[in-house]
Design a protein around this motif. Structure first.
Motif, PDB file in Angstrom:
ATOM      1  N   GLY A 196       0.821  -1.213   0.000  1.00 53.48           N
ATOM      2  CA  GLY A 196       0.000   0.000   0.000  1.00 53.48           C
ATOM      3  C   GLY A 196       0.853   1.261   0.000  1.00 53.48           C
ATOM      4  N   ALA A 197       1.888   1.270   0.849  1.00 55.09           N
ATOM      5  CA  ALA A 197       2.778   2.437   0.918  1.00 55.09           C
ATOM      6  C   ALA A 197       3.526   2.631  -0.401  1.00 55.09           C
ATOM      7  N   ASP A 198       3.986   1.530  -0.999  1.00 52.80           N
ATOM      8  CA  ASP A 198       4.698   1.615  -2.282  1.00 52.80           C
ATOM      9  C   ASP A 198       3.779   2.140  -3.380  1.00 52.80           C
ATOM     10  N   ILE A 199       2.521   1.668  -3.386  1.00 51.52           N
ATOM     11  CA  ILE A 199       1.564   2.137  -4.388  1.00 51.52           C
ATOM     12  C   ILE A 199       1.340   3.641  -4.231  1.00 51.52           C
ATOM     13  N   GLY A 200       1.145   4.092  -2.979  1.00 49.64           N
ATOM     14  CA  GLY A 200       0.960   5.516  -2.740  1.00 49.64           C
ATOM     15  C   GLY A 200       2.155   6.329  -3.204  1.00 49.64           C
ATOM     16  N   ARG A 201       3.357   5.858  -2.846  1.00 45.14           N
ATOM     17  CA  ARG A 201       4.582   6.574  -3.257  1.00 45.14           C
ATOM     18  C   ARG A 201       4.715   6.628  -4.772  1.00 45.14           C
ATOM     19  N   GLN A 236      -4.653   8.370  -1.449  1.00 47.01           N
ATOM     20  CA  GLN A 236      -4.824   7.751  -0.130  1.00 47.01           C
ATOM     21  C   GLN A 236      -5.920   6.682  -0.169  1.00 47.01           C
ATOM     22  N   GLN A 239      -4.436   3.707  -1.935  1.00 51.99           N
ATOM     23  CA  GLN A 239      -3.458   3.067  -1.059  1.00 51.99           C
ATOM     24  C   GLN A 239      -4.149   2.240   0.023  1.00 51.99           C
ATOM     25  N   SER A 242      -5.994  -0.799  -1.505  1.00 50.76           N
ATOM     26  CA  SER A 242      -5.037  -1.820  -1.960  1.00 50.76           C
ATOM     27  C   SER A 242      -4.566  -2.666  -0.787  1.00 50.76           C
ATOM     28  N   THR A 243      -4.300  -2.014   0.336  1.00 47.32           N
ATOM     29  CA  THR A 243      -3.906  -2.757   1.543  1.00 47.32           C
ATOM     30  C   THR A 243      -5.039  -3.664   2.008  1.00 47.32           C
TER      31      THR A 243
END
Length: 690
Positions: A196-201, A236, A239, A242-243
């Motif tokens: 999730g964090a990677d997708i957001g970044r 957001q 993200q 996705s998580t």
């Protein structure tokens, strides 16, 4: 929705790993109710004894049991035991069940010998045995286990030790499974959060990179407030969802399917209760989905509107205060805020109402299962542990459908958010390098030729400028003057290709700007916009922003030329003075001079100043122009100005009126040949202008 899953496909390797970990978690979770069932049915009710054949049996009971068996049963029975303890006279006293018998063999013996064992137990209890014994009947099995317990105790075995040993074994397995579930859950949560964090970044980087390449036409299409919403709130949403997909959506079908298999294996014959509960949940979710989904679709638009109003008010706060319009702007903000509030309140109420309704369904199912089970337990066709396991599996199924239902609510909103993000990412900028674009060499004199250029905005009905034709030469100042809205800024925005000409072309040293790489073209240009824009950091940082490799001497020289040294040196921190965001802590004239210094520090071949002297007094204006001429004499300078005094000494002055050139020449030439220029000059400078 397609864009949401397309984003996740970039992490299909991790998703596969998560799926494997979930399979391990589901396996462990599905075994926990089984061990609970075993603890209740076998550990507590059956004193830890799992089979109807005793572990030890006295000779007398051994012979008595053999007598009620037929030849086939007797052969199986006798083959399962070996001589054990003898008495003082050497006579056989105890027989022990062979340790070589595995669980599968013991299960077969249970099924094959249940009839004689139960008959013998009934005879010992002085009871009549109704019908033929059946191993699947809980009462029959309980009688067989009771017989085994009596035999073990008569043979001198410690029944409490047997029970404790079984309880510890089951408890230990439950503890192990719980620890494994914790380990699997931790690993899955870590991987899901990381994805999730990677997708957001990655989405923020891609969106920002795309926006940085946009021309003014793309910026007008999306609007700044909408782009901010897409870069923050929309990403957001993607993200977070996705998580949740990795953590819940993949796990829910897995655990639901496995639970259904386990429910069938309990042979509790109450599947109709589960089906009823699942149908009730699906109907509830469908109802909420129909009610809340339209509101979800408009929520992002309302967030855009609130951001737009907020940004406009905060940017124009000084003007609002000056005109005493605080109350009016507060009403505008309240209206946008209230619209979003009502939308979110409706959606939240709909979502919150789902929880108590689902709890009613869950507890209703538990009561229903317990009520049906009570009658069957009383009749002996069901055991307490089986009921407990069935309830646990039923709750797993309900929770699985609850997770699926939750995802069904969140997915459409995340899908809309993903579409909005990919709309920006997928928008090709209208201003980009040609396939065979050449680099513009820096450091040589640049002749800018504007050849019969016309320009029209994409949504406009007529040209903003028409048939503009002039040449700006190295070492000279070309000035553009005209009334507001005459197209001055439009012309100079075409040179660095913020827009492309609709007709005609612009060349630099004979090369069409559309045939040059954007990076080399803009590297040769120093641009100062109408509104001086500064960035948070020090004064030195802002000047060096034009050229990060500029030396301290270059920074000071640029400040000197821009007439900024005086106010910079007057501050105690000098070039290390902090500049707040947007340059809010410096005056308008200081902001303009720092913006000019930034462009000068770049040492460009072409310097474009778009009405950048408007906040300067006449003395500073004159000193700045003189310094530019003396120290940057080889530059091609293009100046847009409103004041005649700023351009009076320019080698060439272009006079615009309603998007067309109505005069071209020096000040003296235009005073004779151009009525519009002469009127402007006299109105500003008086008769001395002539």
């Amino acid at each position: 929705m397609k864009n949401l899953f397309k984003t996740l496909m970039n992490y299909k390797g991790i998703a596969l790993l998560v799926l494997l970990l979930m399979a391990g978690q589901a396996f462990c979770e599905m075994n926990l109710p089984q061990y609970t069932q075993a603890l209740i049915d076998t550990g507590i009710q059956n004193k830890g004894i799992e089979h109807i054949l005793p572990e030890a049996i006295t000779v007398a009971e051994y012979d008595a049991l053999s007598d009620v068996m037929n030849d086939e049963e007797r052969a199986s029975f006798e083959a399962s035991y070996e001589p054990g303890r003898k008495d003082e006279e050497g006579e056989q006293e105890i027989y022990y069940r062979k340790e070589s018998l595995d669980e599968e063999a013991l299960d077969e013996l249970d099924a094959g010998l249940i009839a004689p064992v139960v008959k013998r137990y009934a005879a010992l209890q002085g009871e009549d045995l109704p019908g033929d014994p059946d191993i699947s009947d809980s009462n029959t099995l309980a009688m067989g286990i009771a017989y085994a317990a009596d035999c073990d105790e008569a043979a001198g075995l410690d029944i409490l030790a047997i029970q404790n040993r079984f309880m510890l074994r089951c408890g230990g397995m439950m503890l192990l499974m719980s620890l494994l579930v914790m380990g699997f859950t931790t690993a899955i949560s870590f991987l899901a959060a990381r994805v999730g964090a990677d997708i957001g970044r990655d989405l923020r980087s891609r969106l920002f990179s795309r926006v940085m390449s946009f021309s003014s036409s793309e910026m007008d299409k999306f609007h700044t407030s909408s782009l901010i919403t897409r870069a923050t709130n929309d990403i957001q949403q993607v993200q977070m969802t996705s998580t949740m997909i990795l953590r819940m959506m993949l796990f829910a079908p897995c655990i639901a399917t496995w639970s259904m298999i386990k429910v069938y294996q309990t042979h509790a014959h109450m599947n109709f209760i589960i089906v009823t509960g699942v149908i009730a949940i699906l109907l509830l979710v469908a109802l909420l989905f129909a009610i809340a989904m339209p509101k979800f679709k408009v929520m992002q638009t309302l967030i855009d509107a609130l951001n737009a109003v907020s940004r406009e008010i905060l940017t124009g706060l000084q003007v609002i205060r000056a005109f005493g319009q605080e109350e009016l702007e507060e009403k505008r903000f309240d209206e946008a805020n209230t619209n979003l509030y009502k939308n979110q309140l409706f959606v939240n109420r709909a979502m919150i109402s789902m929880t108590p309704m689902l709890m009613i369904i869950m507890y209703g199912l538990t009561v229903w299962i317990t009520w049906v089970s009570a009658g069957r337990i009383d009749s002996g066709s069901l055991q307490v542990g089986t009921m407990t396991a069935f309830i646990a599996y039923a709750m797993e199924i309900v929770f699985s459908f609850l997770m699926i239902a939750s995802m069904a609510i969140f997915l459409p909103r995340a899908g809309i958010a993903a579409d909005r993000v990919y709309e920006v990412i997928g928008t090709e900028t209208s201003i980009k390098d040609a396939d065979d674009a050449a680099a513009l060499e820096k450091g040589t004199g640049k002749t800018v030729r504007v050849e019969h250029v016309s320009f029209r905005y994409s949504d406009a009905e007529k040209d903003v400028i028409s048939d503009i034709d002039f040449e700006a030469r190295p070492g000279e100042t070309t000035a553009i003057i005209g009334a507001t809205g005459s197209g001055k800024t439009t012309i100079i925005n075409l040179i660095p290709r913020f827009f492309d000409a609709t007709e005609g072309r612009i060349t630099i040293n004979g090369q069409d700007v559309r045939d040059l790489t954007l990076s080399s073209l803009r590297a040769s240009i120093g641009y100062v916009p109408q509104k001086g824009i500064l960035f948070s950091g020090t004064v030195s940082d802002n000047i060096r922003w034009g050229d990060e490799n500029a030396s301290d001497d270059d920074v000071r020289e640029a400040a000197d030329i821009a007439q900024a040294s005086e106010f910079i040196e007057a501050h105690k921190d000098r070039y290390e003075r902090e500049v707040s965001q947007g340059g809010a802590n410096v005056s308008g004239g200081q902001k303009q001079r720092l913006a000019i210094a930034r462009a000068i520090a770049r040492k460009p071949d072409i310097l474009i100043l778009d009405d950048s002297f408007s906040a300067l007094d006449m003395k500073t204006d004159l000193a700045l122009r003189r310094a530019l001429s003396e120290k940057r004499g080889s530059q091609t300078r293009i100046i847009v100005a409103q004041r005649v005094g700023t351009i009076i000494h320019a080698e060439q002055i272009i006079v615009l009126d309603e998007g067309r050139i109505v005069g071209k020449g020096t000040h003296d030439e235009l005073m004779k040949s151009c009525e519009i220029y002469r009127e402007t000059a006299i109105s500003q400078l008086g008769e001395v202008a002539g």
